[in-house]
Design a protein around this motif. Structure first.
Motif, mmCIF file in Angstrom:
data_model
loop_
_atom_site.group_PDB
_atom_site.id
_atom_site.type_symbol
_atom_site.label_atom_id
_atom_site.label_comp_id
_atom_site.label_asym_id
_atom_site.label_seq_id
_atom_site.Cartn_x
_atom_site.Cartn_y
_atom_site.Cartn_z
ATOM 1 N N TRP A 8 77.390 88.403 -6.791
ATOM 2 C CA TRP A 8 77.325 89.236 -5.599
ATOM 3 C C TRP A 8 78.338 88.718 -4.582
ATOM 4 N N LEU A 13 78.188 94.174 -2.921
ATOM 5 C CA LEU A 13 76.951 94.405 -2.170
ATOM 6 C C LEU A 13 77.051 95.705 -1.380
ATOM 7 N N THR A 17 74.786 98.648 -3.443
ATOM 8 C CA THR A 17 73.479 98.772 -2.791
ATOM 9 C C THR A 17 73.378 99.971 -1.851
ATOM 10 N N ARG A 22 69.480 95.292 -3.475
ATOM 11 C CA ARG A 22 69.921 94.203 -4.358
ATOM 12 C C ARG A 22 68.774 93.790 -5.282
ATOM 13 N N GLU A 26 68.686 93.963 -9.436
ATOM 14 C CA GLU A 26 68.392 92.787 -10.256
ATOM 15 C C GLU A 26 67.179 93.032 -11.152
#
Length: 78
Positions: A8, A13, A17, A22, A26
């Protein structure tokens, strides 16, 4: 596919996102049991799975085999 880490930084990011957090990205990566190779871009994979909360999502990642890590590129809810 197994990997040691998720890469990241400010760039991914910001882009990845926009539609999922985030944490959700994951979760999708860790919950998935099958990755499909991207049909056009070498080293990229398409991951379809669920967040821990049950949201179905797609995450596109670049897999760095030498470093055994993935870098999320983009993600969205299905």
């Amino acid at each position: 596919m197994l990997f040691d880490s998720i890469e990241w930084d400010e760039d991914n990011l910001d882009h990845a996102t926009r539609r999922l957090t985030r944490e959700e990205i994951e979760q999708v990566l860790f919950n998935s049991d099958r990755w499909k190779r991207h049909p056009e871009i070498l080293g990229r994979f398409i991951v379809v799975s669920f967040t821990d909360g049950g949201r179905k999502a797609v995450v596109v990642v670049h897999y760095d085999r030498g470093r055994d890590r993935v870098r999320p590129i983009t993600a969205w809810e299905v």
